[in-house]
Design a protein around this motif. Structure first.
Motif, short mmCIF file in Angstrom:
data_model
loop_
_atom_site.label_atom_id
_atom_site.label_comp_id
_atom_site.label_asym_id
_atom_site.label_seq_id
_atom_site.Cartn_x
_atom_site.Cartn_y
_atom_site.Cartn_z
N ARG A 50 0.87 -1.17 0.00
CA ARG A 50 0.00 0.00 0.00
C ARG A 50 0.91 1.22 0.00
NH1 ARG A 50 -3.15 -3.37 -0.93
NH2 ARG A 50 -5.15 -3.89 0.06
N SER A 51 0.58 2.22 -0.78
CA SER A 51 1.43 3.41 -0.89
C SER A 51 0.62 4.69 -0.74
CB SER A 51 2.16 3.44 -2.25
OG SER A 51 3.02 2.34 -2.39
N LYS A 52 1.31 5.72 -0.27
CA LYS A 52 0.71 7.06 -0.18
C LYS A 52 1.78 8.08 -0.53
CE LYS A 52 -1.59 10.29 2.99
NZ LYS A 52 -2.71 10.55 2.07
N THR A 53 1.44 9.01 -1.39
CA THR A 53 2.37 10.07 -1.79
C THR A 53 1.93 11.39 -1.16
OG1 THR A 53 2.91 8.97 -3.87
CG2 THR A 53 3.37 11.33 -3.73
N MET A 54 2.88 12.05 -0.50
CA MET A 54 2.62 13.32 0.17
C MET A 54 3.01 14.49 -0.73
SD MET A 54 2.65 10.84 2.38
CE MET A 54 4.38 10.37 2.40
N LEU A 55 2.46 15.65 -0.43
CA LEU A 55 2.81 16.85 -1.18
C LEU A 55 4.24 17.30 -0.89
CD1 LEU A 55 -0.48 18.95 -0.81
CD2 LEU A 55 0.30 17.64 -2.81
N ALA A 56 4.68 17.08 0.35
CA ALA A 56 6.03 17.48 0.76
C ALA A 56 6.77 16.26 1.26
CB ALA A 56 5.96 18.55 1.85
N PRO A 57 8.09 16.22 1.11
CA PRO A 57 8.87 15.08 1.59
C PRO A 57 8.86 15.00 3.11
CG PRO A 57 10.33 16.83 0.82
CD PRO A 57 8.94 17.22 0.42
N ILE A 58 8.97 13.80 3.63
CA ILE A 58 8.94 13.56 5.07
C ILE A 58 10.16 12.76 5.51
CG2 ILE A 58 6.42 13.61 5.15
CD1 ILE A 58 6.57 10.50 5.46
N SER A 59 10.50 12.88 6.80
CA SER A 59 11.59 12.08 7.35
C SER A 59 11.41 11.83 8.84
CB SER A 59 12.94 12.76 7.11
OG SER A 59 12.99 14.02 7.77
N GLU A 60 10.38 12.43 9.46
CA GLU A 60 10.21 12.33 10.90
C GLU A 60 9.53 11.01 11.28
OE1 GLU A 60 8.90 14.75 9.05
OE2 GLU A 60 10.38 16.34 9.38
N LEU A 61 9.98 10.43 12.38
CA LEU A 61 9.45 9.16 12.85
C LEU A 61 7.93 9.20 13.02
CD1 LEU A 61 9.51 6.32 14.09
CD2 LEU A 61 10.15 7.38 16.26
#
Length: 198
Positions: A135-146
């Motif tokens: 399952r995938s989800k694409t965000m508008l902005a990149p993420i890296s936080e836990l």
């Protein structure tokens, strides 16, 4: 700040303030009587790996303010992820979520190591009959936080109809990476948003 003072700060810090320890893991640590860095430091490597798997090595080291992750040469990466195969298939949803959070912590650490973030999060699930789905989800902005990685992975996981099936493998990966480095070097702070970082 001297090394001895730094270690005292680590020992006094509530376990929730350690970088890479989320709500699910903190709750399990509390149930084991681990509330501060000093409590965590008292636990052996064997004990921590017994309760937390591979992440136990990380917890053992952060309690001692150690970080021996290797520095790797720069290279273009398409994705950053981690997955875990379980010796015994998981049947309890709470345990599945706990393992998912540990995997999210590893992904966050690897994103930090490679100085990148990602916009597309993919959850990988393999059942005991070896059927696999993603399952995938694409965000508008990149993420890296836990917290963000885990919450998105958890939402994707909860969208899967388990139907009393057991799980053999869980994985999380981030793609559509933002590999841009900072334009100038900065000195990393000892504390960030109240959390100690390593």
């Amino acid at each position: 700040m001297t090394a001895s003072l730094y270690l005292r700060l680590v020992e006094q810090l509530p376990i929730e303030k350690f970088h890479g320890i989320g709500e699910v893991t903190a709750a399990k640590m509390h149930s084991l009587g681990i509330h501060t860095g000093a409590d965590l430091k008292m636990r052996s490597l064997t004990d921590l790996t017994h309760h937390f798997g591979k992440a136990g090595h990380y917890y053992y080291k952060i309690a001692r303010a150690e970080d021996d992750r290797p520095v790797e040469a720069n290279r273009v990466r398409k994705s950053v992820g981690a997955e875990t195969s379980f010796a015994q298939d998981l049947s309890d949803v709470g345990q599945m979520l706990q393992e998912l959070e540990i995997i999210a912590q590893i992904v966050e650490q690897r994103l930090e190591q490679h100085e990148t973030r990602g916009r597309t999060l993919t959850l990988k699930v393999k059942f005991s009959d070896y059927q696999q789905l993603t399952r995938s989800k694409t965000m508008l902005a990149p993420i890296s936080e836990l917290s963000t990685i885990f919450e998105i992975a958890k939402t994707l996981f909860e969208s899967i109809e388990l139907e009393n099936r057991t799980i053999r493998l869980l994985g999380i990966s981030l793609s559509n990476l933002d590999n841009a480095k900072q334009s100038q070097a900065i000195q990393l702070p000892l504390f960030q948003n109240g959390n100690i970082i390593f």
